[in-house]
Scaffold this active site. Structure first.
Site, PDB file in Angstrom:
ATOM      1  N   GLU A  97       0.855  -1.195   0.000  1.00 31.52           N
ATOM      2  CA  GLU A  97       0.000   0.000   0.000  1.00 31.52           C
ATOM      3  C   GLU A  97       0.886   1.240   0.000  1.00 31.52           C
ATOM      4  O   GLU A  97       2.093   1.141   0.271  1.00 31.52           O
ATOM      5  CB  GLU A  97      -0.885   0.001   1.249  1.00 31.52           C
ATOM      6  CG  GLU A  97      -1.819  -1.196   1.305  1.00 31.52           C
ATOM      7  CD  GLU A  97      -2.767  -1.153   2.496  1.00 31.52           C
ATOM      8  OE1 GLU A  97      -2.648  -0.226   3.344  1.00 31.52           O
ATOM      9  OE2 GLU A  97      -3.616  -2.048   2.573  1.00 31.52           O
ATOM     10  N   PRO A  98       0.289   2.417  -0.240  1.00 33.26           N
ATOM     11  CA  PRO A  98       1.105   3.636  -0.235  1.00 33.26           C
ATOM     12  C   PRO A  98       1.927   3.779   1.050  1.00 33.26           C
ATOM     13  O   PRO A  98       3.062   4.227   1.019  1.00 33.26           O
ATOM     14  CB  PRO A  98       0.070   4.756  -0.370  1.00 33.26           C
ATOM     15  CG  PRO A  98      -1.061   4.112  -1.109  1.00 33.26           C
ATOM     16  CD  PRO A  98      -1.100   2.682  -0.655  1.00 33.26           C
ATOM     17  N   SER A 148       7.640  -2.378   3.045  1.00 30.40           N
ATOM     18  CA  SER A 148       8.384  -3.386   3.818  1.00 30.40           C
ATOM     19  C   SER A 148       7.627  -3.765   5.088  1.00 30.40           C
ATOM     20  O   SER A 148       7.615  -4.933   5.488  1.00 30.40           O
ATOM     21  CB  SER A 148       9.766  -2.839   4.186  1.00 30.40           C
ATOM     22  OG  SER A 148      10.574  -2.804   3.034  1.00 30.40           O
ATOM     23  N   ILE A 174       0.961  -2.965  -7.923  1.00 31.61           N
ATOM     24  CA  ILE A 174       0.470  -4.343  -8.013  1.00 31.61           C
ATOM     25  C   ILE A 174       0.729  -4.892  -9.424  1.00 31.61           C
ATOM     26  O   ILE A 174       0.136  -4.442 -10.407  1.00 31.61           O
ATOM     27  CB  ILE A 174      -1.040  -4.407  -7.635  1.00 31.61           C
ATOM     28  CG1 ILE A 174      -1.259  -3.779  -6.244  1.00 31.61           C
ATOM     29  CG2 ILE A 174      -1.542  -5.854  -7.697  1.00 31.61           C
ATOM     30  CD1 ILE A 174      -0.401  -4.357  -5.117  1.00 31.61           C
ATOM     31  N   THR A 175       1.613  -5.891  -9.470  1.00 30.97           N
ATOM     32  CA  THR A 175       2.028  -6.468 -10.757  1.00 30.97           C
ATOM     33  C   THR A 175       0.843  -7.124 -11.459  1.00 30.97           C
ATOM     34  O   THR A 175       0.081  -7.870 -10.841  1.00 30.97           O
ATOM     35  CB  THR A 175       3.144  -7.508 -10.526  1.00 30.97           C
ATOM     36  OG1 THR A 175       4.217  -6.871  -9.852  1.00 30.97           O
ATOM     37  CG2 THR A 175       3.649  -8.083 -11.856  1.00 30.97           C
ATOM     38  N   ARG A 207      35.478  -8.806 -29.602  1.00 32.53           N
ATOM     39  CA  ARG A 207      36.037  -7.432 -29.593  1.00 32.53           C
ATOM     40  C   ARG A 207      37.519  -7.448 -29.237  1.00 32.53           C
ATOM     41  O   ARG A 207      37.929  -8.096 -28.274  1.00 32.53           O
ATOM     42  CB  ARG A 207      35.263  -6.607 -28.572  1.00 32.53           C
ATOM     43  CG  ARG A 207      35.884  -5.281 -28.241  1.00 32.53           C
ATOM     44  CD  ARG A 207      34.951  -4.159 -28.512  1.00 32.53           C
ATOM     45  NE  ARG A 207      35.508  -2.882 -28.054  1.00 32.53           N
ATOM     46  CZ  ARG A 207      35.676  -1.860 -28.857  1.00 32.53           C
ATOM     47  NH1 ARG A 207      35.350  -1.942 -30.138  1.00 32.53           N
ATOM     48  NH2 ARG A 207      36.142  -0.721 -28.380  1.00 32.53           N
ATOM     49  N   GLY A 260      31.773  -1.959 -22.315  1.00 31.29           N
ATOM     50  CA  GLY A 260      32.282  -0.586 -22.436  1.00 31.29           C
ATOM     51  C   GLY A 260      31.196   0.342 -22.948  1.00 31.29           C
ATOM     52  O   GLY A 260      30.030   0.228 -22.542  1.00 31.29           O
ATOM     53  N   GLU A 318       9.006  -8.412  -3.802  1.00 29.38           N
ATOM     54  CA  GLU A 318       8.901  -9.628  -2.974  1.00 29.38           C
ATOM     55  C   GLU A 318       9.855  -9.574  -1.773  1.00 29.38           C
ATOM     56  O   GLU A 318      10.377 -10.589  -1.312  1.00 29.38           O
ATOM     57  CB  GLU A 318       9.065 -10.889  -3.831  1.00 29.38           C
ATOM     58  CG  GLU A 318       7.963 -10.968  -4.892  1.00 29.38           C
ATOM     59  CD  GLU A 318       7.624 -12.347  -5.384  1.00 29.38           C
ATOM     60  OE1 GLU A 318       7.919 -13.331  -4.712  1.00 29.38           O
ATOM     61  OE2 GLU A 318       7.010 -12.429  -6.471  1.00 29.38           O
TER      62      GLU A 318
HETATM   63  N1  CAA Z   1       5.495 -18.065   7.031  1.00 25.47           N
HETATM   64  C1  CAA Z   1       4.465 -18.210   7.905  1.00 25.47           C
HETATM   65  N2  CAA Z   1       4.186 -17.323   8.895  1.00 25.47           N
HETATM   66  C2  CAA Z   1       5.012 -16.270   9.004  1.00 25.47           C
HETATM   67  C3  CAA Z   1       6.108 -16.056   8.145  1.00 25.47           C
HETATM   68  C4  CAA Z   1       6.322 -17.020   7.124  1.00 25.47           C
HETATM   69  N3  CAA Z   1       7.338 -16.866   6.276  1.00 25.47           N
HETATM   70  N4  CAA Z   1       6.718 -14.906   8.472  1.00 25.47           N
HETATM   71  C5  CAA Z   1       6.072 -14.403   9.543  1.00 25.47           C
HETATM   72  N5  CAA Z   1       5.021 -15.237   9.840  1.00 25.47           N
HETATM   73  C6  CAA Z   1       4.080 -15.081  10.957  1.00 25.47           C
HETATM   74  C7  CAA Z   1       4.859 -15.019  12.266  1.00 25.47           C
HETATM   75  O1  CAA Z   1       5.083 -16.310  12.785  1.00 25.47           O
HETATM   76  C8  CAA Z   1       3.945 -14.210  13.153  1.00 25.47           C
HETATM   77  O2  CAA Z   1       2.943 -15.038  13.678  1.00 25.47           O
HETATM   78  P1  CAA Z   1       2.688 -15.116  15.282  1.00 25.47           P
HETATM   79  O3  CAA Z   1       2.299 -13.704  15.648  1.00 25.47           O
HETATM   80  O4  CAA Z   1       1.580 -16.087  15.429  1.00 25.47           O
HETATM   81  O5  CAA Z   1       3.981 -15.536  15.878  1.00 25.47           O
HETATM   82  C9  CAA Z   1       3.271 -13.256  12.160  1.00 25.47           C
HETATM   83  O6  CAA Z   1       3.411 -13.827  10.855  1.00 25.47           O
HETATM   84  C10 CAA Z   1       3.915 -11.886  12.183  1.00 25.47           C
HETATM   85  O7  CAA Z   1       5.283 -12.077  11.900  1.00 25.47           O
HETATM   86  P2  CAA Z   1       6.383 -10.993  12.310  1.00 25.47           P
HETATM   87  O8  CAA Z   1       6.226 -10.652  13.764  1.00 25.47           O
HETATM   88  O9  CAA Z   1       7.719 -11.492  11.860  1.00 25.47           O
HETATM   89  O10 CAA Z   1       5.900  -9.752  11.436  1.00 25.47           O
HETATM   90  P3  CAA Z   1       6.517  -8.320  11.179  1.00 25.47           P
HETATM   91  O11 CAA Z   1       5.417  -7.357  11.111  1.00 25.47           O
HETATM   92  O12 CAA Z   1       7.643  -8.063  12.127  1.00 25.47           O
HETATM   93  O13 CAA Z   1       7.075  -8.406   9.658  1.00 25.47           O
HETATM   94  C11 CAA Z   1       8.405  -9.000   7.795  1.00 25.47           C
HETATM   95  C12 CAA Z   1       7.765  -9.422   9.127  1.00 25.47           C
HETATM   96  C13 CAA Z   1       9.313 -10.164   7.458  1.00 25.47           C
HETATM   97  C14 CAA Z   1       9.210  -7.743   7.878  1.00 25.47           C
HETATM   98  C15 CAA Z   1       7.286  -8.875   6.728  1.00 25.47           C
HETATM   99  O14 CAA Z   1       6.506  -7.734   6.972  1.00 25.47           O
HETATM  100  C16 CAA Z   1       7.809  -8.839   5.315  1.00 25.47           C
HETATM  101  O15 CAA Z   1       8.159  -9.866   4.736  1.00 25.47           O
HETATM  102  N6  CAA Z   1       7.850  -7.625   4.707  1.00 25.47           N
HETATM  103  C17 CAA Z   1       8.169  -7.487   3.311  1.00 25.47           C
HETATM  104  C18 CAA Z   1       6.904  -7.543   2.509  1.00 25.47           C
HETATM  105  C19 CAA Z   1       7.150  -7.905   1.097  1.00 25.47           C
HETATM  106  O16 CAA Z   1       7.887  -8.824   0.770  1.00 25.47           O
HETATM  107  N7  CAA Z   1       6.466  -7.192   0.206  1.00 25.47           N
HETATM  108  C20 CAA Z   1       6.519  -7.466  -1.189  1.00 25.47           C
HETATM  109  C21 CAA Z   1       5.120  -7.485  -1.719  1.00 25.47           C
HETATM  110  S1  CAA Z   1       4.814  -8.538  -3.047  1.00 25.47           S
HETATM  111  C22 CAA Z   1       5.406  -7.728  -4.366  1.00 25.47           C
HETATM  112  O17 CAA Z   1       6.563  -7.518  -4.429  1.00 25.47           O
HETATM  113  C23 CAA Z   1       4.454  -7.219  -5.346  1.00 25.47           C
HETATM  114  C24 CAA Z   1       4.494  -7.771  -6.675  1.00 25.47           C
HETATM  115  O18 CAA Z   1       3.519  -7.705  -7.355  1.00 25.47           O
HETATM  116  C25 CAA Z   1       5.732  -8.413  -7.233  1.00 25.47           C
END
Ligand code: CAA
Length: 386
Positions: A126-127, A131, A156-157, A268, A339, A363
């Site tokens: 979202e805006p 991360s 959103i791809t 080259r 180059g 991602e």
């Molecule tokens: N698998 C399963 N569960 C998971 C998990 C995983 N890989 N990672 C975290 N969780 C669960 C945790 O266990 C936790 O659960 P509990 O509360 O029950 O313990 C819950 O999710 C929250 O986890 P965190 O406390 O670790 O969460 P956080 O808020 O600290 O954030 C983060 C974790 C890793 C930073 C995450 O926010 C993240 O990956 N951020 C990046 C987002 C991202 O990749 N965005 C890309 C979007 S897609 C894209 O790129 C668009 C496109 O079209 C290509």
């Protein structure tokens, strides 16, 4: 699908030939027109590329992760925009349904996603929530047998062509973080859903990202994937797999760039000999090869472990971190080996240089991968498993 060795080799060779004969010759045109020609998309449908990761019973190829990565490597050997056409159907757009969908949900949407008749997209960012995905603000408030969605999704791809979206939205506005988030399948023709114009980007012309806007969009309760409050975990599990796939694409691009570098350096001449005989050029090519090989080994190991049922969160982040940074270095060296020609559009190297930059962002950025790796290590230590 338990693909036997011969069938797997055939599939990979078919994809390699498609890339070589159909995609590579169109790279410049796709870059200039910002469009992958519909005939190519049709051929991707015929090859089954939209259904690589959908179970056979719903019309897909049901590849294991190792085979999917090998196919992604082949798709990486051309402009990444081609891979992006099928990328969301194979990965983030379909996998919430594959991993967590009910039988009804799978039967309703997966066959279309597998055939490529439906384009699937993943709406998390979202805006104000990139991360920090858990801070997303889009609301989904229960109203009888519907949820009412309001909010904006960003970058959103494939949103411009998508028929179905996996949308993460906050069902419990009083619960901050991931715990208040649920996942939904939202169809494109839902009243109140609109898609913004494609953004102008640094690279990957031919692949598009747009805003998706929800204004009182009513989504039936039966479209919710998994339970209320489980949407964040759904999204993270989907990303674990997506990060492996993207790593393989990065490695395929790196292999393509090495091929280009070697061919050019053999052709080259400077100082009376081909560039390849200059040790400083050799160093750039050799470093690229060693790093690419390392990435490939990591990815195939992690993929096999996922296939064996291991949780690969940390390994997937390790692969994404290494492979996306690695291909950035390789693309930079490719410009250097070429180059001046590396800076000129006709040679296509500058296009790859721009195209690969997004791999370190989407991602999950490199910095997010670092956080995931460190947290997973710390948790393993706490469990006494390190
Ligand atoms: N698998 C399963 N569960 C998971 C998990 C995983 N890989 N990672 C975290 N969780 C669960 C945790 O266990 C936790 O659960 P509990 O509360 O029950 O313990 C819950 O999710 C929250 O986890 P965190 O406390 O670790 O969460 P956080 O808020 O600290 O954030 C983060 C974790 C890793 C930073 C995450 O926010 C993240 O990956 N951020 C990046 C987002 C991202 O990749 N965005 C890309 C979007 S897609 C894209 O790129 C668009 C496109 O079209 C290509």
């Amino acid at each position: 699908m338990a693909f036997d060795v011969e069938l797997r080799a055939q599939l990979i060779e078919t994809v390699a030939r498609f890339v070589r004969e159909k995609c590579v010759p169109l790279e410049a045109e796709v870059g200039e027109r910002d469009l992958v020609p519909p005939e190519i998309v049709d051929e991707m449908r015929e090859l089954g590329l939209f259904g690589l990761a959908v179970p056979e019973v719903y019309g897909g190829l049901e590849l294991d992760m190792e085979t999917e990565c090998l196919v992604a490597l082949e798709l990486g050997r051309t402009s990444p925009a081609f891979r992006s056409v099928v990328g969301t159907n194979v990965g983030i757009g379909s996998q919430a349904l594959v991993l967590f969908g009910t039988e009804e949900q799978k039967t309703r949407w997966l066959p279309g996603i597998a055939s490529g008749d439906l384009i699937a997209s993943f709406a998390l960012t979202e805006p104000e929530a990139g991360s920090d995905a858990g801070s997303l603000k889009t609301k989904a408030i229960r109203d009888g047998d519907h949820y009412v969605l309001n909010g904006t999704k960003r970058y959103i791809t494939n949103a411009n062509v998508a028929d179905v979206f996996t949308v993460m939205a906050r069902t419990d506005p009083d619960t901050p973080g991931g715990k208040g988030v649920s996942a939904f399948v939202v169809e494109r023709d839902t009243p109140g859903l609109s898609v913004g114009p494609p953004e102008k980007k640094m690279g990957q012309q031919g692949a598009h990202i747009c805003d998706v806007i929800f204004e009182d969009a009513r989504v039936p309760v039966e479209n919710r994937i998994a339970g209320e409050g489980e949407g964040f975990k759904v999204a993270m599990s989907v990303l674990d797999k997506g990060r492996l796939h993207i790593s393989a694409v990065c490695t395929g691009v790196a292999e393509r760039l090495i091929r280009e570098m070697v061919a050019y350096a053999r052709e080259r001449k400077q100082f009376g000999v081909p560039l390849i005989e200059h040790q400083l050029i050799q160093a750039m090519i050799a470093d690229s090869q060693a790093e690419t090989y390392a990435a490939k080994c990591m990815i195939l190991d992690a993929a096999r472990r996922r296939d064996a049922g291991e949780k690969v969160t940390m390994l997937a982040s390790s692969c994404k971190l290494f492979a996306s940074e690695m291909v950035g270095r390789v693309a930079d060296r490719a410009v250097q080996v070429f180059g001046g020609a590396g800076y000129v559009s006709d040679y296509g190297i500058e296009r790859f240089y721009r195209d690969v930059r997004i791999f370190r962002l989407y991602e999950g950025t490199t910095q997010i991968q670092q956080i995931v790796i460190a947290r997973e290590l710390s948790r393993a230590a706490e469990r006494g498993e390190l």
